[in-house]
Enzyme design. Structure first.
Site, mmCIF file in Angstrom:
data_model
loop_
_atom_site.group_PDB
_atom_site.id
_atom_site.type_symbol
_atom_site.label_atom_id
_atom_site.label_comp_id
_atom_site.label_asym_id
_atom_site.label_seq_id
_atom_site.Cartn_x
_atom_site.Cartn_y
_atom_site.Cartn_z
ATOM 1 C CG HIS A 150 50.527 81.619 -67.868
ATOM 2 N ND1 HIS A 150 50.558 81.368 -69.584
ATOM 3 C CD2 HIS A 150 49.391 82.401 -67.810
ATOM 4 C CE1 HIS A 150 49.872 82.387 -70.063
ATOM 5 N NE2 HIS A 150 48.914 82.815 -69.125
ATOM 6 C CG ASP A 206 53.084 79.317 -70.656
ATOM 7 O OD1 ASP A 206 52.738 78.675 -69.530
ATOM 8 O OD2 ASP A 206 52.397 80.355 -70.908
ATOM 9 C CB SER A 291 46.509 82.797 -71.262
ATOM 10 O OG SER A 291 47.105 84.195 -71.110
#
Length: 464
Positions: A150, A206, A291
């Site tokens: 992402h 992801d 992230s």
């Protein structure tokens, strides 16, 4: 179009008088050249800058310095004094975040060298994430970097060429203010990803795997982290990350991870669910910019990469979700078998589902390898011994009790005065556990404990 002739230099500076001291990035040279002929500089504080190119006489090659664009950071780029624009702590992460060089990071010295800050340009936007360099079964030190899909799903070809990977971005001390800010490589090649973002939602695990294009210098000490793709959920461990693009932080969990799904209405179980624990320094969490960061289990292997979650400093016990390494490996992400992580981290088809990390090693013939680096394991054992050793009370009236951690046997005990002169010695078999230092009066004494395995540490004892 970017190219610097050998011998030339490029610098970025704040204008004279803008701050009490001039900020300088550089001098930069031909070391920054790359095959894509694209490059971008690091962040510069303030509203304006000087870009200075110097070329000595005798250099006949022409420089290429065509400017493609300029990025302006609105937040999360807090600089140290005297370039600081506000009073926000450090690099802008939450007050509860724990520097990786605090005591919580003592057993993770190798793994922290695998974690990198990512600065990602995507069209007209710039953001930050975290990644980790990872080992592969060929043990060939290929510059593979793992992160979250992402972070990069909207990138085009030019964006990958100005993708910045920053190494060793951490405060030197716990709660410190000084760090190395310049160790960056520009440009990565995307290799594979989970391709799991229909409608902007992560329906799979992801992940993205890239290769850093420019050679990483040896003195940056890149560590290629180990991993476990077997589906093991870990009994305890840490995540090391760059929240809000800040210097490296560490968050700790002390009970097993549980299965979870990023989208609550699905049952993919593609993620690990983690609740962070309070530790000696504070209560680490994650934030935007974390992230893609790795989560390690107690054997110091990566078992997932961060997608996101609800934890922040005011809600430290909210869960975060890490895409499972096992799901990246060969799970049902919407990608062909040839694009699963297994194809890249087990390129020679060994069938291994877990492996340990390694620094780059060179043999007598100059060949490089990333075979298992035993010094990391040795360091962990030594730290376990040093952390578990008890010498108390301290200060003392003279009598101290010495207790070794479980699994270690005493070989020899020695004690010295404040000048390092030997006062006495006892073999392990003859030592009862109590040491009486009162015969030498009050003052500072040094007690050295040596185990049968050869570990040794010295403690300072004050006798009153």
């Amino acid at each position: 179009d970017f190219h610097l002739p050998v011998g030339s230099e490029l610098r970025f500076e704040t204008p004279e008088g803008a701050y009490d001291k001039t900020w300088v990035e550089g001098p930069l040279g031909a070391f920054e050249n790359n095959d894509a002929r694209q490059w971008c500089n690091n962040e510069v504080p303030g509203e304006s800058l000087w870009m200075i190119y110097e070329c000595p006489l005798g250099v006949t090659e022409q420089a290429a310095l065509d400017i493609y664009g300029l990025g302006y950071f609105a937040r999360h780029q807090n600089f140290p004094t005297p370039w600081q624009h506000n009073n926000v702590r450090g690099g802008g992460s939450g007050e509860c975040q724990i520097d990786v060089n605090c005591p919580e990071g003592d057993s993770w010295e190798c793994e922290k060298d695998a974690v990198v800050k990512l600065r990602i340009t995507s069209g007209n936007f710039i953001g930050v994430c975290t990644g980790s360099m990872v080992n592969n079964t060929a043990r060939d030190c290929r510059q593979l970097m793992l992160s979250a899909f992402h972070c990069v799903n909207d990138l085009d070809a030019d964006d990958w060429n100005v993708f910045k990977v920053q190494y060793n971005y951490e405060y030197f001390d716990c709660g410190g203010t000084s760090s190395i800010n310049s160790r960056t490589r520009t440009g990565v090649t995307p290799l594979t990803d989970s391709n799991d973002m229909p409608g902007g939602n992560n329906t799979g695990s992801d992940f993205v795997l890239c290769e850093v294009n420019q050679p990483i210098p040896d003195d940056w000490q890149p560590y290629y982290a180990g991993w476990d793709a077997s589906g093991y959920n870990g009994a305890s461990g840490v995540s090391i990350h760059h929240p809000n693009g800040d210097r490296k932080k560490i968050s700790t969990y002390t009970w097993p991870l549980t299965r979870g799904s990023w989208l609550p209405w699905t049952s993919t179980n593609a993620h690990w669910r983690v609740i962070w624990s309070a530790t000696e320094t504070d209560h680490g969490v994650t934030e935007g910019g974390s992230s893609g960061s790795p989560i390690f289990e107690e054997n110091h292997r990566v078992i997932g990469t961060l997608t996101g979650g609800g934890s922040f400093c005011n809600a430290p016990t909210q869960a975060d979700l890490y895409g499972k390494m096992s799901y990246h490996w060969d799970g049902p992400n919407p990608i062909p078998t040839s694009a699963k992580l297994k194809a890249y981290l087990d390129p020679i088809g060994t069938g291994e589902e877990f492996m340990d990390g390694s620094y780059v090693q060179m043999d007598e013939e100059g060949n490089l390898s990333c075979d298992v680096y035993t010094a990391c394991a040795a360091t962990q054992v030594e730290e376990q011994f040093a952390a578990g050793l008890s010498v108390s009370p301290n200060p003392s009236k003279g009598l101290v009790r010495i207790a070794l951690p479980s699994g270690f046997e005493l070989a020899k005990l020695q004690w010295f005065d404040s000048m390092g002169r030997a006062l006495g010695e006892s073999e392990g078999a003859n030592f009862s556990g109590d040491l009486d230092l009162s015969a030498w009066g009050s003052g500072v004494r040094y007690v050295t404990v040596t185990t049968k395995d050869g570990w040794s540490t010295t403690r300072r004892v004050v006798v009153q």
